[in-house]
Design a protein around this motif. Structure first.
Motif, PDB file in Angstrom:
ATOM      1  N   ILE A   1      -3.586   2.960  -9.429  1.00 24.91           N
ATOM      2  CA  ILE A   1      -4.716   3.651  -8.808  1.00 24.91           C
ATOM      3  C   ILE A   1      -6.039   3.232  -9.422  1.00 24.91           C
ATOM      4  CG2 ILE A   1      -5.766   5.917  -8.392  1.00 24.91           C
ATOM      5  CD1 ILE A   1      -2.996   7.109  -8.290  1.00 24.91           C
ATOM      6  N   SER A   2      -6.071   3.058 -10.737  1.00 25.56           N
ATOM      7  CA  SER A   2      -7.331   2.847 -11.449  1.00 25.56           C
ATOM      8  C   SER A   2      -7.995   1.540 -11.057  1.00 25.56           C
ATOM      9  CB  SER A   2      -7.076   2.866 -12.958  1.00 25.56           C
ATOM     10  OG  SER A   2      -8.274   2.569 -13.659  1.00 25.56           O
ATOM     11  N   GLU A   3      -9.298   1.613 -10.746  1.00 24.52           N
ATOM     12  CA  GLU A   3     -10.060   0.404 -10.441  1.00 24.52           C
ATOM     13  C   GLU A   3     -10.369  -0.401 -11.695  1.00 24.52           C
ATOM     14  OE1 GLU A   3     -12.955   3.930 -10.531  1.00 24.52           O
ATOM     15  OE2 GLU A   3     -10.962   3.471  -9.730  1.00 24.52           O
TER      16      GLU A   3
ATOM     17  N   ASP B   1      -6.115   8.914   1.595  1.00 28.36           N
ATOM     18  CA  ASP B   1      -6.333   8.331   0.278  1.00 28.36           C
ATOM     19  C   ASP B   1      -5.139   7.430  -0.013  1.00 28.36           C
ATOM     20  OD1 ASP B   1      -8.681   9.805  -0.042  1.00 28.36           O
ATOM     21  OD2 ASP B   1      -7.580  11.510  -0.845  1.00 28.36           O
ATOM     22  N   CYS B   2      -5.418   6.198  -0.398  1.00 25.30           N
ATOM     23  CA  CYS B   2      -4.357   5.214  -0.571  1.00 25.30           C
ATOM     24  C   CYS B   2      -4.527   4.465  -1.885  1.00 25.30           C
ATOM     25  CB  CYS B   2      -4.361   4.210   0.587  1.00 25.30           C
ATOM     26  SG  CYS B   2      -4.218   4.971   2.220  1.00 25.30           S
ATOM     27  N   ALA B   3      -3.453   3.873  -2.349  1.00 23.37           N
ATOM     28  CA  ALA B   3      -3.469   3.054  -3.557  1.00 23.37           C
ATOM     29  C   ALA B   3      -2.416   1.963  -3.397  1.00 23.37           C
ATOM     30  CB  ALA B   3      -3.227   3.904  -4.796  1.00 23.37           C
ATOM     31  N   PHE B   4      -2.054   1.329  -4.508  1.00 25.45           N
ATOM     32  CA  PHE B   4      -1.191   0.156  -4.457  1.00 25.45           C
ATOM     33  C   PHE B   4       0.112   0.405  -5.219  1.00 25.45           C
ATOM     34  CE2 PHE B   4      -5.676  -1.089  -4.682  1.00 25.45           C
ATOM     35  CZ  PHE B   4      -5.825  -1.623  -3.413  1.00 25.45           C
ATOM     36  N   LEU B   5       1.132  -0.290  -4.783  1.00 31.72           N
ATOM     37  CA  LEU B   5       2.421  -0.276  -5.471  1.00 31.72           C
ATOM     38  C   LEU B   5       2.633  -1.626  -6.135  1.00 31.72           C
ATOM     39  CD1 LEU B   5       4.962   1.454  -3.061  1.00 31.72           C
ATOM     40  CD2 LEU B   5       4.333   2.219  -5.358  1.00 31.72           C
TER      41      LEU B   5
ATOM     42  N   PHE C   1     -12.713   4.574  -3.869  1.00 23.79           N
ATOM     43  CA  PHE C   1     -12.209   3.292  -3.393  1.00 23.79           C
ATOM     44  C   PHE C   1     -10.970   3.414  -2.520  1.00 23.79           C
ATOM     45  CE2 PHE C   1     -14.596   2.035  -7.237  1.00 23.79           C
ATOM     46  CZ  PHE C   1     -15.432   1.080  -6.681  1.00 23.79           C
ATOM     47  N   GLY C   2     -10.138   4.399  -2.755  1.00 23.79           N
ATOM     48  CA  GLY C   2      -8.913   4.519  -1.994  1.00 23.79           C
ATOM     49  C   GLY C   2      -9.047   5.286  -0.698  1.00 23.79           C
ATOM     50  N   HIS C   3     -10.223   5.848  -0.431  1.00 19.45           N
ATOM     51  CA  HIS C   3     -10.419   6.734   0.713  1.00 19.45           C
ATOM     52  C   HIS C   3     -10.904   5.958   1.941  1.00 19.45           C
ATOM     53  CE1 HIS C   3     -11.534  10.586   2.689  1.00 19.45           C
ATOM     54  NE2 HIS C   3     -12.489   9.843   3.239  1.00 19.45           N
ATOM     55  N   VAL C   4     -10.276   6.218   3.077  1.00 24.38           N
ATOM     56  CA  VAL C   4     -10.774   5.747   4.365  1.00 24.38           C
ATOM     57  C   VAL C   4     -10.725   6.904   5.350  1.00 24.38           C
ATOM     58  CG1 VAL C   4     -10.151   3.309   4.085  1.00 24.38           C
ATOM     59  CG2 VAL C   4      -8.481   4.905   5.043  1.00 24.38           C
TER      60      VAL C   4
ATOM     61  N   MET D   1       0.825  -1.200   0.000  1.00 23.37           N
ATOM     62  CA  MET D   1       0.000   0.000   0.000  1.00 23.37           C
ATOM     63  C   MET D   1       0.864   1.255   0.000  1.00 23.37           C
ATOM     64  SD  MET D   1      -3.119  -1.227   0.085  1.00 23.37           S
ATOM     65  CE  MET D   1      -3.954   0.344   0.328  1.00 23.37           C
ATOM     66  N   ALA D   2       0.312   2.318  -0.559  1.00 26.87           N
ATOM     67  CA  ALA D   2       0.996   3.610  -0.572  1.00 26.87           C
ATOM     68  C   ALA D   2       0.017   4.692  -0.144  1.00 26.87           C
ATOM     69  CB  ALA D   2       1.531   3.926  -1.973  1.00 26.87           C
ATOM     70  N   LEU D   3       0.478   5.591   0.709  1.00 20.22           N
ATOM     71  CA  LEU D   3      -0.325   6.736   1.121  1.00 20.22           C
ATOM     72  C   LEU D   3      -0.236   7.812   0.048  1.00 20.22           C
ATOM     73  CD1 LEU D   3      -1.946   8.312   3.302  1.00 20.22           C
ATOM     74  CD2 LEU D   3       0.266   9.079   4.218  1.00 20.22           C
ATOM     75  N   LEU D   4      -1.383   8.189  -0.522  1.00 19.65           N
ATOM     76  CA  LEU D   4      -1.415   9.232  -1.542  1.00 19.65           C
ATOM     77  C   LEU D   4      -1.563  10.617  -0.925  1.00 19.65           C
ATOM     78  CD1 LEU D   4      -3.768   7.628  -4.230  1.00 19.65           C
ATOM     79  CD2 LEU D   4      -1.292   7.411  -3.985  1.00 19.65           C
ATOM     80  N   GLU D   5      -2.433  10.707   0.073  1.00 18.71           N
ATOM     81  CA  GLU D   5      -2.662  11.992   0.735  1.00 18.71           C
ATOM     82  C   GLU D   5      -3.253  11.749   2.108  1.00 18.71           C
ATOM     83  OE1 GLU D   5      -4.504  16.441  -0.127  1.00 18.71           O
ATOM     84  OE2 GLU D   5      -5.064  14.779  -1.453  1.00 18.71           O
ATOM     85  N   GLY D   6      -2.739  12.467   3.082  1.00 18.89           N
ATOM     86  CA  GLY D   6      -3.258  12.377   4.440  1.00 18.89           C
ATOM     87  C   GLY D   6      -3.895  13.690   4.847  1.00 18.89           C
ATOM     88  N   TYR D   7      -3.177  14.475   5.650  1.00 23.79           N
ATOM     89  CA  TYR D   7      -3.699  15.781   6.042  1.00 23.79           C
ATOM     90  C   TYR D   7      -3.864  16.669   4.810  1.00 23.79           C
ATOM     91  CZ  TYR D   7      -3.875  20.551   7.738  1.00 23.79           C
ATOM     92  OH  TYR D   7      -4.238  21.854   7.950  1.00 23.79           O
ATOM     93  N   ARG D   8      -4.951  17.451   4.796  1.00 26.52           N
ATOM     94  CA  ARG D   8      -5.213  18.384   3.708  1.00 26.52           C
ATOM     95  C   ARG D   8      -5.647  19.714   4.311  1.00 26.52           C
ATOM     96  NH1 ARG D   8      -9.707  16.244   0.018  1.00 26.52           N
ATOM     97  NH2 ARG D   8      -8.086  14.756  -0.601  1.00 26.52           N
TER      98      ARG D   8
END
Length: 259
Positions: free
Chosen positions: A201-203, A190-194, A235-238, A151-158
């Motif tokens: 990222i694309s589903e 927001d997270c995605a995969f490596l 999908f990537g958001h928790v 997993m990769a973190l795309l964005e945390g705090y905004r």
């Protein structure tokens, strides 16, 4: 409740039921118990048979519990097996965020199409809520150890300023105004995969879509809210809807969820 009390209530209920079904016996009680009993027995053999059918299972159960004095099993999960990695996570291990990825991973052309302005997103784990970070890291660990996904973190705090810029780009980016997103409180990611050193990222990628489904399941098991269940799916958001924190509802979209 003790079994003796259960049987006592059962017996009382049986007497009340007999009074409703066989009122003649109760009306004859003043004529003498012995005479009434003989008369009633002559007419009510079916009642005795019914009572025996009701009492025998209870008496057999009582006797079985007395012979085997332990609580009856409601559900035996001893044969289900326990995943060693998940068990380890439940021991309260303090997890450490992974090393930051090279900036160029987030700046490729295909990533920019799917996630505009991602290269300028904040990926500092220390900017997020500490409890949320530990929960998200547990999700990452299960995804890697159990399901084989990095997993990769795309964005945390905004920041509110960035939220306003993203909102201006339209509903395909976000439907939450500044102050309406859990990102502003460090409670969303927001997270995605490596895969082979590249972000996926694309589903539309079957491998990634399966990963998102597993990611959502694991996140929800850890008490997080997954954006894949929203009408406008992300999908990537928790996010962690921390008790006591109430955000104003987004009004930009009909679906109106913080993102």
């Amino acid at each position: 409740m003790h079994l003796g009390w259960v049987l006592a209530w059962f017996a009382l209920g049986s007497l009340l039921l007999s009074a409703l079904v066989f009122p003649m016996w109760w009306r004859e009680r003043g004529a003498g118990l012995a005479a009434a009993s003989r008369a009633w027995l002559g007419r009510s053999r079916a009642w005795w048979l019914s009572a025996l059918l009701l009492l025998v299972p209870a008496l057999l159960t009582w006797g079985w519990l007395g012979w085997r004095p332990h609580q009856a099993d409601a559900f035996d999960d001893s044969d289900l097996g326990v995943n060693a990695q998940v068990s380890e996570l439940l021991r309260g291990e303090q997890l450490v965020p992974p090393p930051p990825l090279p900036p160029e991973v987030f700046a490729t052309a295909d990533v920019e199409v799917l996630r505009p302005m991602l290269s300028s997103a904040d990926r500092r784990w220390e900017r997020m809520d500490a409890d949320f970070v530990q929960t998200l890291l547990r999700v990452f660990k299960v995804m890697k150890d159990v399901h084989g996904y990095d997993m990769a973190l795309l964005e945390g705090y905004r920041s509110p300023q960035r939220q306003a810029v993203l909102l201006a780009r339209g509903p395909s980016v976000t439907g939450a105004a500044p102050g309406q997103s859990y990102h502003q409180h460090g409670l969303a990611a927001d997270c995605a995969f490596l895969r082979d050193g590249r972000l996926v990222i694309s589903e539309r990628d079957p491998w990634a879509m399966r990963g998102y489904e597993l990611y959502g399941q694991v996140a929800e098991q850890q008490g997080l809210t997954w954006g894949g269940r929203w009408r406008l799916m992300d999908f990537g958001h928790v996010e962690w809807r921390k008790p006591g924190l109430r955000l104003p509802k987004a009004t930009q979209l009909v679906t109106a969820h913080p993102s």
